[in-house]
Scaffold this motif. Structure first.
Motif, PDB file in Angstrom:
ATOM      1  N   LEU A 342     -50.729  32.788  26.881  1.00  0.00           N
ATOM      2  CA  LEU A 342     -51.825  32.125  25.897  1.00  0.00           C
ATOM      3  C   LEU A 342     -52.826  31.319  26.601  1.00  0.00           C
ATOM      4  O   LEU A 342     -54.313  31.301  25.336  1.00  0.00           O
ATOM      5  CB  LEU A 342     -51.286  30.597  25.158  1.00  0.00           C
ATOM      6  CG  LEU A 342     -50.490  31.195  23.776  1.00  0.00           C
ATOM      7  CD1 LEU A 342     -49.829  30.227  22.365  1.00  0.00           C
ATOM      8  CD2 LEU A 342     -51.001  32.280  22.570  1.00  0.00           C
ATOM      9  N   LEU A 343     -52.752  31.403  27.563  1.00  0.00           N
ATOM     10  CA  LEU A 343     -53.895  30.858  28.595  1.00  0.00           C
ATOM     11  C   LEU A 343     -55.276  31.579  28.769  1.00  0.00           C
ATOM     12  O   LEU A 343     -56.867  30.978  28.543  1.00  0.00           O
ATOM     13  CB  LEU A 343     -53.325  30.805  30.332  1.00  0.00           C
ATOM     14  CG  LEU A 343     -54.420  30.178  30.951  1.00  0.00           C
ATOM     15  CD1 LEU A 343     -55.254  28.124  30.390  1.00  0.00           C
ATOM     16  CD2 LEU A 343     -53.828  29.767  32.419  1.00  0.00           C
ATOM     17  N   PRO A 344     -55.253  32.738  28.646  1.00  0.00           N
ATOM     18  CA  PRO A 344     -56.520  33.510  29.056  1.00  0.00           C
ATOM     19  C   PRO A 344     -57.330  33.896  27.607  1.00  0.00           C
ATOM     20  O   PRO A 344     -58.669  34.345  27.924  1.00  0.00           O
ATOM     21  CB  PRO A 344     -55.735  35.250  28.920  1.00  0.00           C
ATOM     22  CG  PRO A 344     -54.522  34.811  30.092  1.00  0.00           C
ATOM     23  CD  PRO A 344     -54.281  34.376  29.132  1.00  0.00           C
ATOM     24  N   PHE A 345     -56.233  33.682  26.536  1.00  0.00           N
ATOM     25  CA  PHE A 345     -57.248  33.178  25.329  1.00  0.00           C
ATOM     26  C   PHE A 345     -58.060  32.406  25.230  1.00  0.00           C
ATOM     27  O   PHE A 345     -58.462  32.703  24.440  1.00  0.00           O
ATOM     28  CB  PHE A 345     -55.887  33.849  23.812  1.00  0.00           C
ATOM     29  CG  PHE A 345     -55.056  34.960  23.762  1.00  0.00           C
ATOM     30  CD1 PHE A 345     -55.841  36.735  24.648  1.00  0.00           C
ATOM     31  CD2 PHE A 345     -54.182  34.534  22.916  1.00  0.00           C
ATOM     32  CE1 PHE A 345     -55.217  36.784  24.259  1.00  0.00           C
ATOM     33  CE2 PHE A 345     -53.668  36.290  22.755  1.00  0.00           C
ATOM     34  CZ  PHE A 345     -53.489  37.340  23.126  1.00  0.00           C
ATOM     35  N   ASP A 346     -56.926  31.466  25.797  1.00  0.00           N
ATOM     36  CA  ASP A 346     -58.398  29.933  26.062  1.00  0.00           C
ATOM     37  C   ASP A 346     -58.961  30.138  27.021  1.00  0.00           C
ATOM     38  O   ASP A 346     -59.949  29.197  25.659  1.00  0.00           O
ATOM     39  CB  ASP A 346     -56.942  28.790  26.243  1.00  0.00           C
ATOM     40  CG  ASP A 346     -57.469  27.451  25.648  1.00  0.00           C
ATOM     41  OD1 ASP A 346     -56.962  26.920  24.993  1.00  0.00           O
ATOM     42  OD2 ASP A 346     -58.755  27.156  27.060  1.00  0.00           O
ATOM     43  N   VAL A 347     -58.980  31.304  27.944  1.00  0.00           N
ATOM     44  CA  VAL A 347     -60.752  31.013  28.611  1.00  0.00           C
ATOM     45  C   VAL A 347     -61.722  31.828  27.805  1.00  0.00           C
ATOM     46  O   VAL A 347     -62.878  31.473  28.050  1.00  0.00           O
ATOM     47  CB  VAL A 347     -59.902  31.492  29.895  1.00  0.00           C
ATOM     48  CG1 VAL A 347     -60.693  31.619  30.405  1.00  0.00           C
ATOM     49  CG2 VAL A 347     -58.756  30.128  30.733  1.00  0.00           C
ATOM     50  N   ILE A 348     -61.166  32.847  26.906  1.00  0.00           N
ATOM     51  CA  ILE A 348     -61.890  33.821  26.941  1.00  0.00           C
ATOM     52  C   ILE A 348     -62.541  32.902  25.299  1.00  0.00           C
ATOM     53  O   ILE A 348     -64.129  32.613  25.458  1.00  0.00           O
ATOM     54  CB  ILE A 348     -61.914  34.800  26.331  1.00  0.00           C
ATOM     55  CG1 ILE A 348     -60.882  35.727  28.313  1.00  0.00           C
ATOM     56  CG2 ILE A 348     -62.697  36.319  25.650  1.00  0.00           C
ATOM     57  CD1 ILE A 348     -60.371  37.139  28.179  1.00  0.00           C
ATOM     58  N   THR A 349     -62.060  32.738  24.723  1.00  0.00           N
ATOM     59  CA  THR A 349     -62.614  32.412  23.291  1.00  0.00           C
ATOM     60  C   THR A 349     -62.816  30.686  23.037  1.00  0.00           C
ATOM     61  O   THR A 349     -63.989  30.606  22.257  1.00  0.00           O
ATOM     62  CB  THR A 349     -61.090  32.799  22.471  1.00  0.00           C
ATOM     63  OG1 THR A 349     -60.150  31.340  22.940  1.00  0.00           O
ATOM     64  CG2 THR A 349     -60.816  33.763  22.090  1.00  0.00           C
ATOM     65  N   GLY A 350     -62.844  29.886  23.756  1.00  0.00           N
ATOM     66  CA  GLY A 350     -62.851  28.818  23.837  1.00  0.00           C
ATOM     67  C   GLY A 350     -62.238  27.839  22.949  1.00  0.00           C
ATOM     68  O   GLY A 350     -62.236  26.719  23.263  1.00  0.00           O
ATOM     69  N   GLN A 351     -61.021  28.538  22.636  1.00  0.00           N
ATOM     70  CA  GLN A 351     -61.240  28.223  21.317  1.00  0.00           C
ATOM     71  C   GLN A 351     -58.907  26.896  21.894  1.00  0.00           C
ATOM     72  O   GLN A 351     -58.708  27.510  23.188  1.00  0.00           O
ATOM     73  CB  GLN A 351     -59.688  28.608  20.236  1.00  0.00           C
ATOM     74  CG  GLN A 351     -60.719  29.751  19.464  1.00  0.00           C
ATOM     75  CD  GLN A 351     -60.308  30.466  18.062  1.00  0.00           C
ATOM     76  OE1 GLN A 351     -58.861  29.638  17.476  1.00  0.00           O
ATOM     77  NE2 GLN A 351     -60.814  31.127  17.350  1.00  0.00           N
ATOM     78  N   SER A 352     -58.895  25.673  21.541  1.00  0.00           N
ATOM     79  CA  SER A 352     -57.882  24.659  22.476  1.00  0.00           C
ATOM     80  C   SER A 352     -56.660  25.189  21.760  1.00  0.00           C
ATOM     81  O   SER A 352     -55.973  24.748  20.642  1.00  0.00           O
ATOM     82  CB  SER A 352     -58.054  23.338  22.047  1.00  0.00           C
ATOM     83  OG  SER A 352     -57.541  22.302  22.559  1.00  0.00           O
ATOM     84  N   LEU A 353     -55.575  25.819  22.321  1.00  0.00           N
ATOM     85  CA  LEU A 353     -54.902  26.285  21.837  1.00  0.00           C
ATOM     86  C   LEU A 353     -53.480  26.130  22.862  1.00  0.00           C
ATOM     87  O   LEU A 353     -52.574  25.753  22.343  1.00  0.00           O
ATOM     88  CB  LEU A 353     -54.628  28.268  22.459  1.00  0.00           C
ATOM     89  CG  LEU A 353     -55.696  28.840  21.394  1.00  0.00           C
ATOM     90  CD1 LEU A 353     -55.320  30.499  22.318  1.00  0.00           C
ATOM     91  CD2 LEU A 353     -55.571  28.984  20.541  1.00  0.00           C
ATOM     92  N   LEU A 354     -53.768  25.235  23.940  1.00  0.00           N
ATOM     93  CA  LEU A 354     -53.202  24.222  24.753  1.00  0.00           C
ATOM     94  C   LEU A 354     -52.838  23.525  24.646  1.00  0.00           C
ATOM     95  O   LEU A 354     -51.735  22.441  25.734  1.00  0.00           O
ATOM     96  CB  LEU A 354     -52.914  25.037  26.175  1.00  0.00           C
ATOM     97  CG  LEU A 354     -52.912  26.771  26.579  1.00  0.00           C
ATOM     98  CD1 LEU A 354     -52.907  27.029  28.140  1.00  0.00           C
ATOM     99  CD2 LEU A 354     -51.622  27.260  25.334  1.00  0.00           C
ATOM    100  N   GLY A 355     -53.807  22.869  23.990  1.00  0.00           N
ATOM    101  CA  GLY A 355     -53.925  21.208  23.687  1.00  0.00           C
ATOM    102  C   GLY A 355     -54.192  20.620  25.315  1.00  0.00           C
ATOM    103  O   GLY A 355     -54.667  20.906  25.362  1.00  0.00           O
TER     104      GLY A 355
END
Length: 872
Positions: A342-355
């Motif tokens: 999930l980390l690449p999604f968090d980096v690219i979209t800016g959405q906080s997926l990992l807390g």
């Protein structure tokens, strides 16, 4: 062994030792499978050696002649191994000093033949075939063959290296002792045995043989431990081969062997994890996950934790993806793998997926950002993450409580917007997300992730967009949220794409319209009633047959609702039917014609009642479809036509006592067993119907063209068509005039049925049916002059119809007489046989080989002229 067999074997083996290489290769390819197909043939090798001593003579002759072709030596090595696969065969070869001589590596090296890969692979395969009993294992150990085998494990020939890998695995797995306890200290032997046949066939070992097996295990384990970590890049291939072998062994080994291997190689594997060889990441994960597949182990857990904490982001993504795809992990490692993906999604979209991030997470995030700034790596890593997204959403929020599944879906949608150039909603790293703008590969993976439950294969982006929209509309509970602007935009897109220059685009658009119509009102909600049908009607004129076929199928889905509701027939629907019948009669491509017949099948199956406004047009059209479809050149069109005729048959007799539907669950070209065929036939022989009801129903079927379609199919040259027609005719026969009725019963109960007649044309299928009936009548006529059965025979012709003339255009015959005279049960027996049932035999193959050799050595054959041998 009969003289014919012995002669064929002797002749074939003589050819092997005398013919040139150009003839030998297909000959050897034909001979070896005769021994090696199944267990029974392996055990027959011993008896063959006893009854046909030419095998032993052949082997001795070949190994003493170093001028033979290498393929002959390879064949002889493999043949010797197959013969020695039984203790009796091994003993006979050993008494003749054949085994020691032919498997001697030193002998092949001194003859200068060991460098030929053909010899090396023959040596490996021969030994593998032989190692089926303790005596063979003792011979293997005493001859110290483990050393050359380990060297061949990294052979320059990939085929030899692979064969050596399989050989090592066979030795260690086949002879491993049976453990009283399973992987976790409980009885799990059966579970382990299911993973490999070697666990089931293992022979009982004596103490002496067991000690020899232990020696092989120790030598192999030490070799694996010393060689698994490469000294430099030149040894990566060797490490790769060892990891493949370890994964194979750990996945199938029982606890004693598995524990020995893990204890020996664990430290080396930990060293390999930290060595940073990216090419070995996935093979190493295969080893770890194979070791983890039989329960928890501290050594394996440490290895897995190390792999999920390596400092190379690309390797880390690969390791996390592999662990989710193939491993049964504990919650801690599963959560770790999910957060990595999930980390690449968090980096690219800016959405906080990992807390909330920790210090360790911050360091990993920094390394990930730096890696994602490389465009090639970025696209590759994002695609891997997207591929695993569906599995991740099934795990959430159990493993990552701060990330509900909807957040992941929103992140995927944000990726799609970025790909299309809209980055306004993204708060991610600009240096990273610009790498995926315009990336078709990322778009495809994102759309596949959104439509994962549909299992869509790789297709163009637009096609995936259509599929994703249909999927979302099928689960959408409130279509009122779709704005009018979105509807207008979609209508413009569809109207544009259905006229695209590329037929693939038109085809995808037409398919989309049909699928949308089948999504519970989605078509009306998005496109309205006035858009879909006109577009599909126009697509029936498309120059590409695929598009015409898709349009026909889409129309069936679109109009299904009105058929079910019994709505009034429109002029547009009447015009569509006319166009479909025109396609069936004139279209040059089978795809469109098949779709037309299926359209009428769907219409007939979906209609609400017999009195609906469209029933008259439907039944009129069905008669035309049966007439045209039964004479089509495409066998699938004819099978679909018979399916339509079967629906009419079911409608005519369903509810009447004695009727059983015909079952065609098998594939059209499948072979039906004799038992299944008998059960199918006799299950139909039930109590017959009342005569008057049967006569009325049967007469309707004749008028509709159903009976003619059945008869036409029966004499068709395509087996699936004839088979289905035969089964349907048997169904009809057992319903209206079963053979089990005696003559008196038939005359009393079936008087009205026997008066139902049909017309046989004097051409095509009608002529063939008339010839069959004439032969049947003549065979039943005892003592009649043979000449009476010729062309001018009126009594024998046409099942006894008086005054019938062969020269007339058509003739009327009794339906029941035809059904009883066609020998349908015998025809069914023939049609359910496979096409090679006559000549599929070993003796036939050997005779063909000798025949081919005779042609090859014919005096008229010019030098250099080769004969192609059919090797089956």
């Amino acid at each position: 062994m009969t003289p014919a067999w012995r002669s064929c074997w002797t002749g074939s083996l003589r050819l092997v030792s005398t013919e040139p290489a150009s003839f030998l290769h297909p000959l050897l390819a034909a001979l070896l499978p005769l021994f090696d197909n199944d267990e029974d043939k392996v055990y027959s090798c011993g008896s063959l050696l006893e009854t046909c001593p030419c095998f032993l003579d052949f082997i001795s002759t070949v190994i003493n002649n170093t001028d033979s072709d290498p393929s002959v030596f390879s064949f002889t090595l493999r043949l010797s191994g197959l013969i020695a696969a039984t203790e009796d065969g091994f003993k006979m070869l050993q008494e003749g000093s054949v085994v020691d001589h032919i498997f001697s590596v030193q002998r092949w090296q001194e003859a200068g033949l060991w460098e030929d890969p053909c010899i090396r692979i023959g040596w490996i395969q021969g030994l593998k075939s032989m190692l089926q009993h303790p005596k063979a294992l003792s011979f293997f150990v005493q001859s110290d063959f483990i050393k050359p085998l380990l060297r061949l494990h990294t052979d320059t020939s990939l085929f030899v290296a692979s064969a050596a890998n399989q050989m090592l695995a066979h030795i260690l797995l086949f002879f491993q002792p049976v453990s009283p306890a399973g992987c976790n200290g409980v009885d799990e032997i059966d579970e382990c045995a299911e993973q490999t046949n070697t666990c089931i066939k293992a022979p009982a070992l004596t103490m002496e043989t067991s000690a020899k097996y232990t020696a092989v295990v120790m030598v192999t384990s030490e070799y694996l431990n010393e060689s698994v970590v490469p000294k430099d890049n030149t040894q990566l291939h060797q490490s790769l081969q060892i990891l493949k072998l370890l994964a194979l062994l750990l996945a199938q080994a029982r606890p004693p062997l598995r524990d020995t291997l893990l204890r020996t190689v664990a430290e080396s594997l930990e060293e390999l994890v930290t060595s940073g060889y990216s090419r070995l990441t996935l093979p190493l994960m295969d080893v770890i996950l194979a070791a983890n597949s039989c329960g928890p182990d501290e050594r394996v857990a440490r290895l897995l934790s190390s792999m999920l904490n390596i400092n190379k982001p690309a390797d880390l993504i690969h390791a996390a993806a592999a662990s989710l795809r193939r491993g049964s992990l504990d919650n801690v490692h599963t959560a770790q793998a999910v957060r990595i993906l999930l980390l690449p999604f968090d980096v690219i979209t800016g959405q906080s997926l990992l807390g909330t991030d920790t210090a360790a997470a911050d360091e990993r995030r920094f390394l990930m950002v730096e890696q994602l700034k490389n465009k090639t790596s970025c696209i590759s890593m994002i695609c891997i993450c997207l591929t695993n997204t569906p599995q991740i959403t099934l795990m959430l929020p159990d493993v990552v409580p701060t990330c509900p599944p909807v957040f992941v879906v929103l992140a995927v949608l944000s990726l799609l917007r970025i790909c299309s150039g809209d980055s306004s909603s993204s708060t991610g790293c600009r240096d990273v997300y610009r790498n995926i703008i315009g990336s078709g590969k990322v778009q495809k993976c994102a759309l596949e992730a959104l439509t994962a439950l549909s299992s869509i294969p790789g297709k163009p982006v637009m096609h995936k967009s259509y599929k994703a929209l249909v999927k979302w509309m099928s689960v959408c509970t409130d279509v009122s949220s779709v704005t009018d602007q979105l509807k207008q935009d979609l209508i413009r897109v569809v109207q544009k794409r259905v006229c695209d220059m590329r037929w693939e685009v038109r085809d995808s658009t037409v398919e989309f319209l049909g699928q949308l119509a089948g999504a519970h009102g989605a078509s009306e909600a998005l496109l309205g009633d006035c858009c879909t049908t006109p577009l599909l009607k126009a697509a029936l004129q498309d120059p590409e047959s695929y598009v015409r076929a898709s349009a026909t199928s889409a129309l069936a889905l679109t109009l299904a609702h009105s058929w079910q509701q019994g709505a009034a027939l429109t002029q547009e629907q009447t015009e569509i039917v006319s166009r479909l019948l025109e396609i069936l009669s004139e279209d040059t491509e089978g795809f469109a014609r098949r779709a037309v017949v299926q359209y009428f099948i769907a219409w007939f199956s979906s209609r609400s009642s017999h009195t609906s406004p469209s029933s008259s047009l439907l039944m009129t059209s069905v008669r035309s479809v049966l007439s045209l479809g039964s004479i089509d050149l495409d066998w699938e069109v004819k099978v679909h036509t018979l399916q339509l005729a079967e629906l009419l048959l079911d409608e005519a007799f369903t509810g009447h006592q004695g009727y059983r539907k015909s079952s065609d669950a098998l594939h059209p070209y499948a072979v039906m067993s004799d038992q299944a065929s008998t059960l199918h036939t006799h299950s139909l022989r039930q109590t017959h119907m009342e005569g008057s009801d049967s006569a009325a129903a049967l007469n309707n079927l004749v008028e509709q063209g159903v009976f003619s379609a059945f008869l036409s199919g029966l004499v068709d040259c395509d087996r699936p068509v004839a088979l289905k027609a035969c089964r349907l005719l048997i169904t009809l026969r057992e319903t209206v005039c079963p053979l089990s009725l005696g003559a008196l019963d038939a005359s009393a109960a079936m008087a009205t049925v026997t008066r139902v007649s049909c017309e046989l044309p004097g051409w095509g299928w009608g002529q063939e049916i008339r010839m069959i009936l004439r032969r049947k009548k003549c065979n039943q006529t005892k003592g009649a002059d043979i000449a009476a059965c010729t062309v001018d025979s009126g009594e024998c012709g046409e099942a006894g119809e008086e005054g019938a003339s062969e020269r007339s255009d058509s003739v009327c015959v009794s339906v029941c007489d035809v059904l009883r005279s066609l020998s349908l049960d015998e025809r069914l027996d023939v049609l359910t046989q496979s096409s090679d049932h006559v000549h599929n035999s070993l003796l036939s193959l050997l005779q063909d080989i000798l025949t081919s050799s005779a042609a090859h050595t014919h005096p008229d054959t010019q030098q250099g002229q080769e004969v192609i041998v059919d090797c089956y």
